[in-house]
Design a protein around this motif. Structure first.
Motif, short mmCIF file in Angstrom:
data_model
loop_
_atom_site.label_atom_id
_atom_site.label_comp_id
_atom_site.label_asym_id
_atom_site.label_seq_id
_atom_site.Cartn_x
_atom_site.Cartn_y
_atom_site.Cartn_z
N MET A 197 35.41 10.08 21.32
CA MET A 197 36.47 9.35 20.89
C MET A 197 37.01 10.06 19.44
O MET A 197 36.14 10.17 18.56
CB MET A 197 36.18 7.98 20.52
CG MET A 197 36.98 7.17 19.84
SD MET A 197 36.72 5.03 20.02
CE MET A 197 35.21 5.22 19.07
N ASP A 198 38.39 10.22 19.32
CA ASP A 198 38.82 10.78 18.18
C ASP A 198 39.25 9.78 17.07
O ASP A 198 39.56 8.64 17.61
CB ASP A 198 39.81 11.67 18.31
CG ASP A 198 39.81 12.94 19.20
OD1 ASP A 198 38.67 13.55 18.97
OD2 ASP A 198 40.53 13.29 20.35
N PRO A 199 38.97 9.97 15.48
CA PRO A 199 39.50 9.05 14.83
C PRO A 199 40.73 8.39 14.82
O PRO A 199 40.77 7.43 14.40
CB PRO A 199 39.23 9.48 13.34
CG PRO A 199 39.00 11.11 13.61
CD PRO A 199 38.74 11.25 15.17
N CYS A 238 33.50 12.08 14.55
CA CYS A 238 33.56 12.29 12.97
C CYS A 238 32.33 11.17 12.52
O CYS A 238 31.79 10.34 13.35
CB CYS A 238 34.60 12.25 12.39
SG CYS A 238 35.16 10.59 12.51
N VAL A 239 32.10 11.30 11.04
CA VAL A 239 31.45 10.08 10.29
C VAL A 239 32.42 9.35 9.58
O VAL A 239 33.10 10.06 8.76
CB VAL A 239 30.13 10.55 9.73
CG1 VAL A 239 29.66 9.61 8.93
CG2 VAL A 239 29.17 11.21 10.69
N GLY A 240 32.43 8.09 9.68
CA GLY A 240 33.39 7.54 8.69
C GLY A 240 32.81 6.00 8.36
O GLY A 240 31.74 5.56 8.89
N THR A 241 33.64 5.53 7.43
CA THR A 241 33.20 4.35 6.83
C THR A 241 34.40 3.28 7.68
O THR A 241 35.28 3.65 7.75
CB THR A 241 33.57 4.00 5.41
OG1 THR A 241 34.80 4.57 4.76
CG2 THR A 241 32.18 4.79 4.88
N VAL A 262 27.90 3.61 7.44
CA VAL A 262 28.69 4.63 8.21
C VAL A 262 28.36 4.56 9.83
O VAL A 262 27.59 4.25 10.20
CB VAL A 262 28.53 6.14 7.80
CG1 VAL A 262 29.08 6.50 6.25
CG2 VAL A 262 27.22 6.33 7.92
N VAL A 263 29.62 4.95 10.36
CA VAL A 263 29.72 4.85 12.01
C VAL A 263 30.02 6.11 12.46
O VAL A 263 30.49 7.00 11.67
CB VAL A 263 30.53 3.70 12.46
CG1 VAL A 263 29.99 2.45 12.29
CG2 VAL A 263 31.96 4.02 12.13
N GLY A 264 29.82 6.44 13.66
CA GLY A 264 30.20 7.79 14.33
C GLY A 264 29.19 8.51 14.64
O GLY A 264 28.14 8.60 13.84
N TYR A 265 29.44 9.55 15.59
CA TYR A 265 28.31 10.59 15.81
C TYR A 265 26.90 10.05 15.96
O TYR A 265 26.02 10.55 15.50
CB TYR A 265 28.33 11.75 14.78
CG TYR A 265 27.73 13.08 15.32
CD1 TYR A 265 28.54 13.87 16.11
CD2 TYR A 265 26.61 13.24 14.77
CE1 TYR A 265 27.85 15.15 16.36
CE2 TYR A 265 26.10 14.60 15.41
CZ TYR A 265 26.84 15.42 15.98
OH TYR A 265 26.37 16.60 16.48
N GLY A 266 26.77 8.91 16.84
CA GLY A 266 25.75 8.34 17.21
C GLY A 266 25.48 7.10 16.51
O GLY A 266 24.55 6.02 16.91
N ARG A 288 29.11 -0.51 18.82
CA ARG A 288 30.37 0.45 18.86
C ARG A 288 30.31 1.38 17.84
O ARG A 288 29.80 1.64 17.10
CB ARG A 288 31.37 -0.55 18.77
CG ARG A 288 31.55 -1.83 19.71
CD ARG A 288 32.45 -2.71 19.41
NE ARG A 288 33.75 -2.02 19.37
CZ ARG A 288 35.08 -2.54 19.53
NH1 ARG A 288 35.14 -3.76 19.50
NH2 ARG A 288 36.18 -1.96 19.85
N TYR A 289 31.17 2.40 18.14
CA TYR A 289 31.64 3.56 17.31
C TYR A 289 30.69 4.50 17.65
O TYR A 289 30.89 5.82 16.84
CB TYR A 289 31.76 3.16 15.93
CG TYR A 289 32.68 2.19 15.72
CD1 TYR A 289 34.10 2.33 15.73
CD2 TYR A 289 32.06 0.80 15.42
CE1 TYR A 289 34.83 1.13 15.42
CE2 TYR A 289 33.09 -0.23 15.34
CZ TYR A 289 34.45 0.06 15.19
OH TYR A 289 35.41 -1.02 14.97
#
Length: 184
Positions: free
Chosen positions: A1-3, A173-176, A157-161, A167-168
């Protein structure tokens, strides 16, 4: 999933997919140099390290066995509880093996400290850690980490696992997260 698919849920992107992939290649090259001529067992920590482990293993140009453990100290919250629960143990005998723990993130260090001691007590020849992310300001337990991708601020942080309420994880990417996501 893209940001851009969930832009309303993100406060900020901390690390892009490209930055993550470049760092994974860098970490894999360092591990290959350090373990040249030695067998290596990668131990991924479920569920968060799935993305890191998959990309890291594919970045290696050598054979490496893989196994998985699952320990939790989060539940569904955004802060570690400090209580380690064993959800899945290794299937592999690690006696005399060079073990590299592959992590998505090191937060308080409590779970990882317990895991390292546990694996060393099983007779591993060596136990080292490779993590994509580390939060130095969140550390409650000193843990020696040989391979660190990025030091990040003490933010959730969420993303990339990494997830929030499962969810997420598949965010590239990794984001807040925006406050409205976790304040409901």
């Amino acid at each position: 999933m893209d940001p851009e698919h969930i832009s309303q849920d993100l406060k900020a992107v901390l690390l892009t997919e490209e930055e993550i992939q470049n760092k994974i290649l860098e970490l894999a090259a360092a591990v290959e140099r350090d373990y040249e001529g030695k067998e290596l067992l990668l131990v991924g920590v479920l569920k968060g390290a799935v993305m890191v482990m998959a990309d890291f293993a594919r970045a290696l140009t050598r054979h490496a066995e893989m196994d998985w453990v699952a320990y939790s100290s989060y539940g569904s919250g955004t802060r570690s509880s400090g209580v380690v629960r064993i959800l899945k143990d290794l299937d592999t005998d690690i006696t005399g093996r060079n073990v590299l723990i592959v992590e998505d993130i090191i937060d308080t260090g409590l779970t990882l400290s317990w895991l390292v001691a546990n694996l060393r007590s099983r007779g591993a020849a060596s136990v080292e850690i490779c993590t994509l992310l580390r939060k130095p300001e969140a550390a409650k337990m000193a843990v020696s980490v040989k391979y660190v991708g990025f030091d990040i601020p003490d933010e959730f942080v969420v993303g990339y696992g990494l997830d929030h309420a499962e969810r997420y994880r598949n965010l590239r990417c990794v984001g807040t997260l925006a406050p409205h996501v976790y304040s409901d």
